[in-house]
Design an enzyme around this catalytic site. Structure first.
Site: not given
Ligand code: ATP
Ligand code: MG
Length: 460
Positions: A80, A82, A159
């Site tokens: 997705d 963001d 993170d």
């Molecule tokens: P995925 O491909 O699984 O969606 P993602 O990195 O996009 O991986 P998300 O859970 O969609 O993961 O979160 C989007 C962003 O928000 C992350 O890349 C990170 O920058 C931030 N984020 C999400 N969860 C946390 C957390 N628990 N602590 C700090 N930052 C977070």
């Molecule tokens: Mg994501």
């Protein structure tokens, strides 16, 4: 009265957090121009681009951030997209008609385009003693944080460094405050800031480290690895519903087996599935482990082939052995078989939902898969054809195959069911006829194969 209320509303509105300055001020920022990175707009969802351009047109900053930037740099298709902006949620809502505000811990805007949702977040701010809307619990876990800020502040709330890269729609550059690009090139997951503090703030980050390491084939940086073993226990403080969501992401990702091995390595698996971990410790001839490993492997293979996988099937495999162990204990105490297995399932599930809160429809389906197992031992009369029409027949049968593959069920029974469910009606009737002589009462035979293995008798 209404006038006073309106007046108060106006004051509150007027006092809303100021939006951040338009340009980054951090001196450590590294900006990768369009020619210095590989992200092209053709890889970005049209709807995400629409949102970015629209925000920009309205005078706001707008960036892609997080997993999508990380994945685009790897040439992968992001799950997705963001978006982050300096517009606050109310301002975002005013820009898009198709927008809904969600979230309590942190308000977010969802911009809807048919089935695609583009999530738009406002830059998160850092806490300070005066404006402390951040709430920590006694273990240092972040309970609430609803402060808007600037991009420089937003970076520190993320993170891993590779998750903190911002793709700027203004000039198509990638903005990097934390050497995320270097870590990305080195395929390393490094937490921003002090690892132990960041894990304490949100222990789920430990699980995320494993998920990303497996999914991306990245290493977890040694400094981040070290505190994981010690802090794994903090996952106990995370709401079980959130851990269930994480468990789905971990095990339905197509890399379940590797994820399982790595979670165990860091002592994290036992926090999610304590009874499963305990059952692995008392393995006999690698037996319970094999069923679980086979289930994880099958699930990964199915995803690789574009087939669907269901959470309940996998979790039924996770907890099959704990149910068997507990039921056997109850049997040895003299409990009737049916009761022993029922109660074992109840107890195992009610303990499990304390760690990962599986929804009712999932636990119900798990029970069905389990309770079908002894029924596969009946192979004469009308029961087999009735079993074929059971809504969970397929899952039950697949589970039987899994047990047979891992030595927990009679391979001959599994093979019989494979032939039976594929046969035409005529053949099926022949297959379920009692052996000759049985109806005359001349020979007394039992048609129920006594399970050599791990199931209660059919009536249980
Ligand atoms: P995925 O491909 O699984 O969606 P993602 O990195 O996009 O991986 P998300 O859970 O969609 O993961 O979160 C989007 C962003 O928000 C992350 O890349 C990170 O920058 C931030 N984020 C999400 N969860 C946390 C957390 N628990 N602590 C700090 N930052 C977070
Ligand atoms: Mg994501």
């Amino acid at each position: 009265m209404r006038a006073i209320l309106n007046f108060l509303k106006k004051i509150i509105k007027g006092n809303k957090a100021e939006v951040a300055p338009a340009t980054p001020v951090d001196t450590n920022v590294r900006i990768y121009a369009r020619s210095e990175h590989t992200i092209s707009r053709s890889q970005i969802s049209e709807n995400a681009l629409k949102v970015l351009y629209r925000l920009q047109k309205e005078g706001y900053e707008a960036y892609l951030v997080g997993g999508c930037v990380r994945d685009l740099l790897l040439g992968r298709e992001p799950k997705d997209f963001d978006v982050v902006t300096n517009a606050d949620p109310e301002q975002v809502k005013k820009v898009f008609r198709n927008c809904r505000l969600i979230g309590r811990r942190f308000r977010l805007a969802h911009v809807h385009f048919g089935r695609e949702i583009i999530e738009v977040a406002t830059f998160r701010g850092a806490s300070d003693s005066e404006n402390n809307k951040q709430v920590l619990d006694k273990e240092g876990r972040l309970l609430r944080d609803n402060i808007y800020g600037s991009i420089e502040e937003d970076v520190w709330r993320r993170d891993f460094t590779v998750n903190a890269l911002y793709y700027n729609i203004k000039d198509f550059s990638v903005v990097d405050y934390v050497h995320g690009m270097d870590d990305h090139k080195a395929a390393t997951l490094k937490l921003i800031g002090d690892p132990a503090t960041r894990f304490r703030e949100d222990p789920v980050r430990m699980i995320r480290a494993v998920r990303f390491a497996v999914k991306l084939g990245f290493n977890i940086h040694a400094d981040c690895e070290k505190p994981m073993h010690d802090l794994a226990g903090l996952l106990a403080s995370i709401p079980s519903a959130r851990l269930y969501d994480e468990a789905l992401k971990l095990f339905l990702s197509g890399y379940a087996l590797q994820t399982f091995e790595m979670l165990r390595h860091y002592g994290l698996f036992k926090e999610l599935f304590p009874a499963t971990e305990a059952s692995l410790a008392i393995e006999e001839d690698g037996f319970p482990r094999q069923l679980l490993v086979k289930a994880l492997e099958n699930s990964d293979n199915r995803i690789a082939q574009g087939k669907t996988v269901t959470a309940y099937f996998l979790f039924a495999a996770f907890l099959w052995e704990p149910v068997q162990i507990l039921a056997k204990k109850k049997l040895s105490r003299g409990d009737p078989e049916f009761i022993a297995y029922q109660e074992a399932a109840n107890e195992v599930l009610s303990r499990q939902v304390k760690s990962t809160a599986m929804p009712k429809h999932i636990t119900l389906a798990m029970r069905e898969v389990w309770s079908l197992q002894p029924k596969f031992n009946i192979r004469v009369g009308s029961k087999p054809s009735r079993l074929l029409t059971h809504p969970r027949f397929r899952a039950g049968y697949d589970f039987l195959l899994l047990r047979a593959e891992s030595g927990g069920a009679d391979a001959e029974v599994a093979e019989w069911w494979t032939r039976y469910h594929l046969a035409d009606e005529n053949e099926q009737r022949k297959m379920t006829q009692p052996p000759r002589g049985a109806a005359t009462g001349k020979r007394k035979r039992t048609y129920r194969r006594k399970p050599k293995s791990d199931t209660p008798s059919p009536d249980a």
